[in-house]
Design a protein around this motif. Structure first.
Motif, PDB file in Angstrom:
ATOM      1  N   GLY A 177       0.942   1.653  24.762  1.00 37.13           N
ATOM      2  CA  GLY A 177       1.294   3.056  24.575  1.00 37.13           C
ATOM      3  C   GLY A 177       0.346   3.708  23.597  1.00 37.13           C
ATOM      4  O   GLY A 177       0.205   3.260  22.460  1.00 37.13           O
ATOM      5  N   GLY A 178      -0.323   4.784  24.052  1.00 38.20           N
ATOM      6  CA  GLY A 178      -1.339   5.436  23.224  1.00 38.20           C
ATOM      7  C   GLY A 178      -0.919   6.782  22.692  1.00 38.20           C
ATOM      8  O   GLY A 178      -1.763   7.655  22.467  1.00 38.20           O
ATOM      9  N   GLY A 179       0.391   6.976  22.464  1.00 37.16           N
ATOM     10  CA  GLY A 179       0.849   8.198  21.825  1.00 37.16           C
ATOM     11  C   GLY A 179       0.670   8.113  20.321  1.00 37.16           C
ATOM     12  O   GLY A 179      -0.063   7.256  19.806  1.00 37.16           O
ATOM     13  N   ALA A 180       1.329   9.011  19.589  1.00 37.77           N
ATOM     14  CA  ALA A 180       1.169   9.035  18.135  1.00 37.77           C
ATOM     15  C   ALA A 180       1.535   7.687  17.520  1.00 37.77           C
ATOM     16  O   ALA A 180       0.823   7.161  16.639  1.00 37.77           O
ATOM     17  N   ALA A 181       2.651   7.080  17.966  1.00 37.46           N
ATOM     18  CA  ALA A 181       3.081   5.794  17.405  1.00 37.46           C
ATOM     19  C   ALA A 181       2.083   4.705  17.721  1.00 37.46           C
ATOM     20  O   ALA A 181       1.706   3.905  16.847  1.00 37.46           O
ATOM     21  N   GLY A 206      -2.930  10.029  23.474  1.00 38.56           N
ATOM     22  CA  GLY A 206      -2.238  11.151  22.853  1.00 38.56           C
ATOM     23  C   GLY A 206      -0.760  11.217  23.181  1.00 38.56           C
ATOM     24  O   GLY A 206       0.027  11.769  22.414  1.00 38.56           O
ATOM     25  N   GLY A 207      -0.371  10.695  24.346  1.00 36.67           N
ATOM     26  CA  GLY A 207       1.047  10.655  24.702  1.00 36.67           C
ATOM     27  C   GLY A 207       1.689  12.030  24.702  1.00 36.67           C
ATOM     28  O   GLY A 207       1.176  12.992  25.283  1.00 36.67           O
ATOM     29  N   ALA A 208       2.822  12.150  24.009  1.00 40.13           N
ATOM     30  CA  ALA A 208       3.574  13.406  23.975  1.00 40.13           C
ATOM     31  C   ALA A 208       2.836  14.509  23.240  1.00 40.13           C
ATOM     32  O   ALA A 208       3.196  15.685  23.359  1.00 40.13           O
ATOM     33  N   PHE A 211       1.702  17.753  24.964  1.00 39.72           N
ATOM     34  CA  PHE A 211       2.471  18.994  25.131  1.00 39.72           C
ATOM     35  C   PHE A 211       3.092  19.499  23.843  1.00 39.72           C
ATOM     36  O   PHE A 211       3.441  20.674  23.750  1.00 39.72           O
ATOM     37  N   GLU A 212       3.248  18.663  22.850  1.00 38.64           N
ATOM     38  CA  GLU A 212       3.870  19.123  21.612  1.00 38.64           C
ATOM     39  C   GLU A 212       2.914  20.048  20.866  1.00 38.64           C
ATOM     40  O   GLU A 212       1.867  19.626  20.385  1.00 38.64           O
ATOM     41  N   SER A 213       3.279  21.296  20.752  1.00 37.30           N
ATOM     42  CA  SER A 213       2.372  22.290  20.168  1.00 37.30           C
ATOM     43  C   SER A 213       2.569  22.461  18.668  1.00 37.30           C
ATOM     44  O   SER A 213       1.673  22.954  17.970  1.00 37.30           O
ATOM     45  N   ASP A 221      -3.992  19.940  14.476  1.00 34.07           N
ATOM     46  CA  ASP A 221      -2.926  19.881  15.469  1.00 34.07           C
ATOM     47  C   ASP A 221      -2.877  18.456  16.020  1.00 34.07           C
ATOM     48  O   ASP A 221      -3.866  17.707  15.960  1.00 34.07           O
ATOM     49  N   GLY A 222      -1.735  18.067  16.548  1.00 32.17           N
ATOM     50  CA  GLY A 222      -1.516  16.678  16.925  1.00 32.17           C
ATOM     51  C   GLY A 222      -2.523  16.146  17.918  1.00 32.17           C
ATOM     52  O   GLY A 222      -2.995  15.009  17.796  1.00 32.17           O
ATOM     53  N   TRP A 223      -2.890  16.959  18.917  1.00 32.91           N
ATOM     54  CA  TRP A 223      -3.820  16.496  19.940  1.00 32.91           C
ATOM     55  C   TRP A 223      -5.209  16.240  19.354  1.00 32.91           C
ATOM     56  O   TRP A 223      -5.836  15.224  19.661  1.00 32.91           O
ATOM     57  N   THR A 224      -5.678  17.136  18.525  1.00 30.80           N
ATOM     58  CA  THR A 224      -6.994  16.954  17.914  1.00 30.80           C
ATOM     59  C   THR A 224      -7.020  15.689  17.061  1.00 30.80           C
ATOM     60  O   THR A 224      -7.988  14.927  17.068  1.00 30.80           O
TER      61      THR A 224
END
Length: 998
Positions: A177-181, A206-208, A211-213, A221-224
């Motif tokens: 899983g490559g999201g924030a966690a 990036g996972g969620a 879409f999380e703005s 920002d989370g995606w960056t």
């Protein structure tokens, strides 16, 4: 068609190239970076498929692997047609051709939709009740039609031209899983210096955060932030990052199966690239960061195209820059849907209203929504929707009922009933989940393997808490695997989104007593009513409900439907959810192609082909080959004008009269070495070994624990601490495993080492009266006279100048030698022996002649004359059990009362009354051919041949009480006649064994 729903300035691919594609032969355009789903939505296309049972119009529900509706066929060319591809994960490329499925003649007008009208006749479990009569119709009518209707897509009808590869990998920490966690855990572990593999099914990490703005981490920002950490990890030498890769199965000892999609996103994949790659990874520690899956709302007609998950709409907007509609409604019991409404509003999309089941929703997101001027209808429910091929309105009323209804026009409806932790891989690891009553979720409970769950799959909602948990887990995983203390600072979360708990089960308006179609499982058309019906018909376990209704049995494995189905069943049973149970999460997590599993194993590479050192010689000399397991073995050597029977007859007679050469290299060979080698052999075999002198051989018989024959072969003692063990060709691997198993688990105190040498030795059997004359000129340093080297001896020396282990032994009943030489010299030594053999009129013979020669002498072949239920006594070889032995594997099993009871099947010989009739192997034997059908079978034929040396047919058979039937006439019923046979001993030629020294 222009991208009419593409929002200028939104998304992350605004400067990407245009990609043209077709859907049902209609041309569209998207941009590189789109999925097929986002590109269709950008073009205003919501209708993408038809449901399996009712053929209802279906649209895109999600933006990920949980998608149950948007299954399409991808056609690259006539041979590359892939059915049931999820449009939500299929990346767009220029020239992509997609077709909808399960419809005729077209997607918008499907004749199969008549099933929806007839749905009262197709309720849950209808097939169990409908296709029972008339009985004869099952084979002629029902089964063919059901099989024709089964499935959604059309399987390809041409061989797959693509190739696939496989890799094995090891690491200390595997992060799934490559999201924030997952990123935080991988970073912590990687900074500790251990080998890390990070896996994610999306094209980018990036996972969620896609879409999380509102999320902000480390001032970004989370995606960056996620892309920066991803780049950092990819640059580290101890880290392997695998995107477009799905962990589909979690197996024993932290063994995880991954499938990597290598070229499915490319318009022109190179021929040197595999289409997919199968990764088989063994990890010291596994970190599960698989996130959570949003649940849909269960209400009337919730399957209309245009109705989708709120998180999916946010993904299409914030990541792909696509609005799912121009006038959007929201139906929720969960705060996260408000974030979707706010994002759409900020992008210029009208949000008609938010319908919230909760009476007084409150919190920061709700306050922001009101401030943005969006209507919120608290304590209300959506009870119906307008439109057929796409939603056109939603009808709202108080959740407690009443006639105060309001119809609100919408062209899309977003829904969110909450989030379900993705515990699939944890469950596959044999971990036990536990139901948390407070949050109404199943969460990881008891761990069975060395793994840890973090983030959404662990029930952690808040991003800041999630990052703390993930970073700590990464550090601990690395430390447990031998890493050093990391120096990197824990990522700091500065802004977060907080989600509420949501709801489970059917919404008001779809409760018990209603007849609306409120779908729980979209792909299999399972409604809330179906689940209640299953309970009413006696189903009490969720596993039974699942099978009766097929809820959760589609290709999406119930990712969005399982919890709703469980809650509805529990409510109907008036029981707590844990009492009803939980369905089993099985591999694969998402469908896996046959190609990725098979890899290169197809066509000529379907099974590895093993050839002996003498194979080329046999091929040059006209041998016909047969497959014996993976080996190619010379079957017979026909001369001009000979068919198989003539060639085999000649070979058998030549071996008996002069000599023959046979390639016996395929026999299994195991070196048993060590000071306790003899003690080990005593325990594994029925025969005694301690007093066997070096230089002598003995027939070795191996049993299973239950007392049945397992394998056999000749064993030579080369020295006090060294045995050369031979096994059957088919038993080589299993005997080696059998020995290793006992050495490691039952006899670890013995100082013994086992080495498989099957491929190291080429074996040439020289059999027949002239065998010694043939080998004598070539042997060096070994006295091969009868006095110096009697039958069942082994000597080491040289032949043709190369090292040899020379065995005096025979599987033909004639004087014989088996020449073992290093495989690299096998063909050279064979040619030298062949040249000598020609001086004496010898022939080369194959496996068919070998079978006949041994059968003439009554020598058994384990696996042919035994069947896994044959004991030593049954086979008539009690002499192979050491008289003074008190312990060996199988000794207690062979003493069981049923294994020594009278009347057991015993190995005997059979002679047909007509000597020219050859029995069929496997033919059944009866005592009385006139008995009524079904007859009582008393045995069967195990081996049957024409023997030119005996001038008649011969056979071996297992017959009940066989040794007490000597001379008795039995019968072999065949379709065209019944054959009379006489029971005899098992030796048909040279009963006194004089030929062994002839």
């Amino acid at each position: 068609m222009a991208d009419s729903f593409r929002i200028s300035g939104a998304g992350r691919f605004s400067h990407a190239k245009t990609a043209r594609f077709t859907f049902d032969d209609k041309p569209y355009s998207g941009i590189e970076g789109d999925t097929l789903a986002s590109a269709l939505l950008a073009n205003g296309v919501h209708l993408v498929g038809r449901s399996f049972k009712y053929h209802r119009p279906r649209g895109i529900l999600s933006a990920g692997a949980e998608e149950p509706n948007a299954l399409v066929g991808i056609h690259r060319d006539a041979a590359r047609k892939t059915p049931n591809v999820r449009a939500t994960v299929q990346e767009l490329y220029d020239g992509l051709t997609a077709v909808s499925q399960n419809r005729w003649p077209s997607l918008s007008f499907d004749v199969g939709a008549v099933n929806d009208v007839a749905s009262p006749f197709f309720s849950a479990g209808f097939y169990y009740k409908t296709f029972m009569w008339p009985k004869a119709a099952w084979k002629s009518l029902y089964e063919p039609k059901i099989r024709e209707a089964a499935g959604l897509g059309v399987s390809p009808d041409q061989p797959d031209p693509d190739h696939y590869s496989a890799r094995f990998a090891h690491c200390e920490v595997l992060v799934l899983g490559g999201g924030a966690a997952g990123l935080a855990a991988a970073l912590a572990a990687a900074e500790s210096g251990v080998r890390v593999i990070l896996v994610d099914e999306q094209a980018e990490l990036g996972g969620a955060l896609r879409f999380e703005s509102a999320a902000r981490i480390e001032g970004q920002d989370g995606w960056t932030w996620a892309q920066g950490i991803a780049a950092r990890l990819k640059a580290m030498p101890n880290v392997r990052v695998l995107t477009r890769t799905t962990a589909f199965g979690y197996y024993a000892q932290n063994f995880v199966g991954l499938t990597e999609r290598v070229t499915d996103h490319l318009s022109s994949p190179g021929m040197d690239q595999p289409r997919e790659r199968l990764w088989q990874v063994r990890a010291r520690r596994v970190v599960l960061a698989t996130g959570a899956i949003e649940r849909h709302m269960v209400f009337a007609d919730n399957d209309r195209p245009g109705i989708m998950l709120a998180s999916a709409a946010r993904t299409y907007l914030n990541h792909y820059g696509v609005a799912v509609g121009r006038n959007v409604g929201v139906y929720t019991a969960n705060d996260s849907a408000y974030a979707a409404a706010l994002d759409l509003k900020k992008a210029g999309v009208n949000v008609a209203a938010i319908v919230d089941l909760r009476d007084n929703p409150s919190g920061d997101l709700i306050d922001q929504t009101r401030a943005a001027g969006i209507e919120i209808h608290g304590g209300r429910a959506v009870v119906s929707v307008g439109g057929k091929l796409r939603i056109s309105s939603m009808t709202v009323q108080p959740r407690t009922g009443g006639k105060n209804q309001r119809t609100i026009p919408v062209d899309a409806l977003l829904m969110s009933a909450g989030w379900t932790p993705s515990v699939h891989l944890f469950s596959q690891s044999r971990g036990k989940v536990a139901f948390n009553e407070q949050v109404k979720r199943f969460l990881p409970g008891t761990y069975a393997q060395d793994c840890i769950s973090i983030g959404g799959c662990n029930g952690t909602d808040e991003l800041s808490t999630c990052m703390d948990e993930a970073y700590a887990a990464g550090l601990k995983a690395a430390k447990d695997a031998g890493g050093k203390t990391a120096k990197a600072a824990k990522p700091k979360v500065e802004a977060d989104e907080v989600w509420s708990r949501g709801m489970l089960g059917a919404a008001p308006g779809a409760e018990a007593g209603t007849t609306v179609k409120a779908f729980v499982d979209f792909q299999n058309d399972v409604t809330a009513k179906d689940i209640r019906q299953a309970v009413h018909e006696g189903m009490r376990s969720i596993e039974h409900v699942k099978r009766f209704t097929t809820n959760g049995m589609a290709t999406d494995q119930g990712k969005t439907s399982n919890m709703h189905g469980l809650a509805i069943a529990a409510d109907e049973l008036s029981r707590a959810i844990p009492e009803v149970g939980l369905t089993t999460f099985r591999a694969p997590y998402t469908p896996v192609t046959f190609g990725s599993i098979v890899g290169h194993a197809r066509g000529s590479l379907f099974d590895p082909t093993r050839r002996t050192a003498m194979h080329d010689w046999a091929e040059r000399n006209g041998a016909a080959f047969e497959d014996v397991g993976q080996w190619k073995r010379a079957w017979y050597f026909p001369r001009a004008g000979e068919d198989m029977h003539a060639a085999v007859n000649r070979e058998c007679v030549t071996v008996r009269k002069t000599a023959g050469l046979f390639d016996a290299s395929t026999l299994g060979k195991i070196e048993v070495v060590g000071p306790d080698a003899a003690a080990f052999m005593e325990l594994l075999y029925t025969n005694p070994w301690q007093k066997l002198d070096p230089g002598r051989c003995r027939y070795g018989l191996m049993l299973r624990e239950d007392g049945f024959i397992y394998d056999d072969g000749v064993v030579g003692r080369l020295a006090a601490d060294r045995f050369h063990v031979t096994t059957t060709t088919g038993g080589a691997a299993r005997v080696m495993n059998h020995m290793e198993d006992y050495l490691q688990t039952e006899f670890p105190h013995l100082k013994v080492w086992l080495t498989s040498t099957s491929e190291q030795w080429a074996v040439i059997a020289v059999q027949g009266p002239k065998s010694r004359d043939i080998i004598a000129p070539l042997v060096e340093g070994i006295d091969i006279s009868d006095a110096a080297m009697p039958h069942m001896s082994v000597r080491e020396g040289k032949i043709c100048g190369v090292p040899t282990r020379l065995f005096r032994m025979s599987f033909s009943g004639e004087r014989g030698f088996e020449v073992n030489v290093p495989a690299d010299y096998g063909e050279t030594v064979w040619e030298a022996l062949w040249a000598e053999g020609q001086k004496h009129g010898a022939c080369a013979y194959g496996t068919e002649a070998m079978h006949i020669l041994r059968a003439e002498k009554g020598y058994i072949i384990v696996g042919q004359d035994t069947d896994g239920t044959v004991t030593v006594n049954d086979a008539g070889i009690d002499w192979a059990i050491g008289r003074k032995k008190t312990d060996f594997v199988g000794i207690r099993g062979m003493k069981r009362p049923d294994l020594v009871a009278p009347g057991r099947k015993q190995l005997v010989g059979l002679k047909t009354k007509d000597p020219k009739v050859v029995l069929e192997e496997g033919a059944q034997i009866v005592a009385d051919p006139n008995q009524p059908v079904p007859m009582t079978m008393i045995g069967h034929v195990t081996s049957s041949y024409w023997s030119e040396n005996c001038g008649r047919s011969i056979a071996l058979a297992l017959v009940a009480g066989g040794r007490d039937r000597m001379g008795e006439t039995l019968h072999v019923p065949m379709p065209d006649r019944t054959i009379e046979v006489e029971v005899t001993g098992t030796v048909f030629f040279d009963e006194k064994g004089e030929h062994l020294n002839g």
